[in-house]
Design a protein around this motif. Structure first.
Motif, PDB file in Angstrom:
ATOM      1  N   THR A 403      65.548 -95.905 103.547  1.00  0.00           N
ATOM      2  CA  THR A 403      65.824 -94.568 104.079  1.00  0.00           C
ATOM      3  C   THR A 403      64.645 -93.629 103.889  1.00  0.00           C
ATOM      4  OG1 THR A 403      68.189 -94.832 103.663  1.00  0.00           O
ATOM      5  CG2 THR A 403      67.363 -92.586 103.958  1.00  0.00           C
ATOM      6  N   TYR A 404      64.039 -93.647 102.699  1.00  0.00           N
ATOM      7  CA  TYR A 404      62.939 -92.728 102.438  1.00  0.00           C
ATOM      8  C   TYR A 404      61.693 -93.074 103.255  1.00  0.00           C
ATOM      9  CZ  TYR A 404      65.699 -90.751  98.664  1.00  0.00           C
ATOM     10  OH  TYR A 404      66.689 -90.130  97.951  1.00  0.00           O
ATOM     11  N   VAL A 405      61.493 -94.349 103.501  1.00  0.00           N
ATOM     12  CA  VAL A 405      60.367 -94.739 104.351  1.00  0.00           C
ATOM     13  C   VAL A 405      60.597 -94.257 105.780  1.00  0.00           C
ATOM     14  CG1 VAL A 405      59.083 -96.674 105.312  1.00  0.00           C
ATOM     15  CG2 VAL A 405      59.779 -96.718 102.919  1.00  0.00           C
ATOM     16  N   LEU A 406      61.842 -94.388 106.245  1.00  0.00           N
ATOM     17  CA  LEU A 406      62.146 -93.910 107.589  1.00  0.00           C
ATOM     18  C   LEU A 406      61.990 -92.399 107.694  1.00  0.00           C
ATOM     19  CD1 LEU A 406      65.239 -96.114 108.543  1.00  0.00           C
ATOM     20  CD2 LEU A 406      62.869 -96.374 109.274  1.00  0.00           C
ATOM     21  N   ILE A 407      62.368 -91.674 106.638  1.00  0.00           N
ATOM     22  CA  ILE A 407      62.171 -90.219 106.652  1.00  0.00           C
ATOM     23  C   ILE A 407      60.681 -89.893 106.672  1.00  0.00           C
ATOM     24  CG2 ILE A 407      62.483 -88.110 105.305  1.00  0.00           C
ATOM     25  CD1 ILE A 407      65.180 -89.196 104.404  1.00  0.00           C
ATOM     26  N   ALA A 411      58.608 -87.751 109.462  1.00  0.00           N
ATOM     27  CA  ALA A 411      57.626 -86.695 109.207  1.00  0.00           C
ATOM     28  C   ALA A 411      56.333 -86.952 109.977  1.00  0.00           C
ATOM     29  CB  ALA A 411      57.346 -86.598 107.706  1.00  0.00           C
ATOM     30  N   ALA A 412      55.893 -88.207 109.974  1.00  0.00           N
ATOM     31  CA  ALA A 412      54.662 -88.539 110.689  1.00  0.00           C
ATOM     32  C   ALA A 412      54.825 -88.325 112.191  1.00  0.00           C
ATOM     33  CB  ALA A 412      54.267 -89.985 110.398  1.00  0.00           C
ATOM     34  N   PHE A 413      55.955 -88.769 112.720  1.00  0.00           N
ATOM     35  CA  PHE A 413      56.192 -88.570 114.152  1.00  0.00           C
ATOM     36  C   PHE A 413      56.386 -87.087 114.486  1.00  0.00           C
ATOM     37  CE2 PHE A 413      57.597 -93.144 114.063  1.00  0.00           C
ATOM     38  CZ  PHE A 413      56.615 -93.598 114.941  1.00  0.00           C
TER      39      PHE A 413
END
Length: 622
Positions: A403-407, A411-413
């Motif tokens: 989940t945190y990697v996807l968040i 942020a990057a997108f």
């Protein structure tokens, strides 16, 4: 960003990218930490749309635009949610059609109204396509909270950079004037003068609300108004010097940055100006250019430079004129076509996907915006961005589903999207597609829809293109004709200005003419990108606009005390043009600058003589 073929580099908006990353990641992090994931995702959707409408305009205008957009999106989400919860089979299609009719009816009335109308329809598509648990009032408030977060991040610098945007816009006028003077007498002179017009348009729009307010002497805003008024007059002088078509020496080209160093001393003015002049000095005179001692434009530049050290706010054009949009018949046609496209997309979504078929009508709402960009280009960029976005988020989820990697990916997108909305629609679509996949996954929809979303985007784009080019192929052509007609009328009003008119009226008419000519040029370029009916070419609008710009340059020279342009010969008048709303358009009426005027034996008219008209209807005044 490309630097080839004369394309001017634009700096990457790092501050906007940072705002986009924070605005999208923060609600999701708070939702994961508190266990309120659904409201957090809806806040993320609001932040996503807010990042898409963030800009670099003055803070109050930015906050007002985002606020209106957020309210429209929240109302749309509420209406769509209530229609979905009603359970009636006709409620969802009926709500979408009603929203499309309302959005289309306001979208061609202006930029701000168009943004609000589009997001009203987007809110309805999300509300009717994504079932959200909880009380009915929670989703709209959560979405509005995401927009408010973007407003807070975007407008907070106002506390310590209150008038920096206005100052940068005014300073850009002086820089553009210096570039135009440097290009005088060269093939790039007209392009440089158009860049000066664009800089003046931007500064005028940024300063617009300050021009009608009273300001206290000695304040920063009062100094900015004085610098802007000098910039308006500098634009007139520069246009006249460009029209004279003679190269200018360096000491003349450096006058605008010297003036900027005096009027706007607390910023990054040109290095040459900082080395040449101290902040408390101003050039008192402009040395004569060999062979041009009688140039009224140079004398006016010298007088303006001498006056710049005591600039005070004067009478100026309070507002730029609003450029004409489509007439009522065109608005009705667009409204009906948008509603039909949304209804067809919704029926296709129900047939293909059943519930949660929001992607098709949402894509229609994004693509069918003929006032934003050519419809064909927008559709193609949407398809390309969707394919790249699906590939990007697919690669991320193949590596991890943490989940945190996807968040972090969101942020990057979000940063990429903030850059994309300022540079390229396909880049913005890439980021938006990836973010939406993560948000929907966090809502609990874990279906593998990568290929389905690509096909949905292509289908929605096909629906829009078929409807638009089958039933309204001349929309861009009609708008270009209306814009050109209004611009040429503004140029004629400036040409016919009385010699004893007040300076404020003169500058107002001049700014209106150049502004509308620039808008007309953009509308014509827009029309040229749209495919039209076979065998039907566009009228020579671009030539007419160029001729009108040269006419305005000549009128500027006349207003500064010089002779008007020589009467054009037959070769200077282009063929007649015709548009959808006018059977007669101006020809390509040229003007003859002093360096290329006829000799003493040639016929000349006195300034008070009647205008000489080209055979195609474009008058050139003496």
């Amino acid at each position: 960003m490309k630097a080839s073929r004369g394309v001017r580099l634009t700096p990457v908006p790092l501050a906007a990218a940072a705002r986009g990353a924070v605005a999208l990641a923060l609600p999701l992090l708070v939702g994961v930490w508190t266990g309120s994931v659904v409201p957090a995702v809806l806040a993320g959707i609001g932040a996503l749309w807010g990042v898409g409408q963030d800009g670099s305009d003055p803070y109050r205008l930015r906050a007002r635009r985002l606020g209106r957009m957020g309210l429209a999106a929240a109302l749309g989400l509420l209406a769509g949610e209530l229609a979905l919860r009603s359970g009636h089979p006709a409620a969802v299609p009926g709500c979408l059609v009603a929203a499309a009719l309302l959005a289309g009816s306001v979208s061609l009335r202006g930029r701000s109204a168009s943004v609000s109308g589009m997001h009203l329809l987007l809110g309805v598509t999300i509300g009717t396509g994504i079932p959200v648990p909880g009380p009915w009032w929670q989703p709209p408030l959560a979405l509005l909270a995401g927009v408010v977060l973007v407003i807070a991040l975007s407008a907070t610098p106002w506390l310590w950079r209150r008038h920096s945007i206005e100052r940068d816009a005014v300073l850009a006028v002086y820089r553009a004037a210096s570039e135009a003077l440097s290009a005088a007498g060269s093939p790039g002179a007209e392009a440089a003068r158009r860049r000066l017009t664009a800089a003046l348009d931007h500064a005028h729009q940024v300063m617009g609300r300050h021009l009608t307010r009273r300001t206290r002497p000695g304040t920063r805003l009062n100094a900015l108004r004085g610098a802007f008024d000098i910039a308006l007059r500098l634009g007139e002088v520069t246009s006249a010097l460009v029209w004279e078509a003679r190269p200018l020496p360096r000491h003349v080209r450096d006058v605008p940055p010297l003036m900027a160093a005096r009027l706007l001393p607390d910023g990054a003015t040109a290095p040459a100006a900082r080395r040449t002049a101290a902040p408390d000095t101003a050039p008192a005179a402009v040395p004569a250019v060999p062979g041009s001692a009688d140039s009224p434009a140079l004398r006016a530049l010298a007088a303006l430079a001498a006056e710049s050290h005591r600039a005070r706010p004067a009478e100026s054009a309070a507002r730029l004129p609003a450029y004409p949009w489509h007439d009522r018949a065109a608005q009705v046609r667009y409204t009906v076509l948008l509603a039909v496209c949304v209804l067809v997309a919704q029926l296709c979504a129900q047939f293909l996907h059943g519930p949660r078929g929001y992607w098709l009508p949402m894509t229609v709402a994004f693509v069918y915006k003929p006032d934003f960009a050519p419809v064909l280009r927008r559709a193609l960029h949407r398809c390309v961005g969707t394919v790249v976005g699906v590939a990007a988020i697919g690669a991320v989820t193949e590596l991890t589903t943490d989940t945190y990697v996807l968040i972090g990916a969101v942020a990057a997108f979000g940063a990429v999207m903030a850059v994309g909305v300022r540079h390229h629609y396909a880049l913005a679509t890439t980021a938006l597609t990836a973010v939406v996949f993560v948000l929907v996954d966090m809502l609990g929809d874990h279906r593998a829809l990568y290929s389905a979303r690509i096909l949905d985007t292509a289908l929605a784009a096909g629906i829009v293109l078929v409807a638009h080019f089958a039933l309204w192929p001349d929309s861009a052509r009609g708008r270009a004709g209306a814009q050109t007609e209004a611009a040429l009328a503004a140029a004629r009003r400036y040409r016919d200005l009385a010699a004893d008119a007040a300076p404020g009226q003169r500058h107002a008419l001049r700014r209106a003419a150049y502004h509308r000519l620039a808008e007309a040029r953009r509308a014509v370029a827009h029309a040229q990108e749209e495919p039209g009916r076979p065998g039907r070419s566009l009228p020579a609008w671009e030539d007419a606009i160029t001729a009108a710009e040269r006419l305005c340059d000549a009128v500027s020279a006349r207003n500064l005390g010089g002779r008007g342009p020589a009467s054009p010969g037959p070769e200077s008048c282009g063929p007649k043009t015709s548009g959808p709303r006018s059977s007669r358009g101006p020809g390509s009426c040229g003007t003859t600058p002093p360096s290329r005027r006829p000799g003493p034996g040639a016929e000349r008219r006195e300034p008070g003589a009647p205008a000489s008209r080209c055979t195609a209807g474009c008058a050139v005044t003496g």
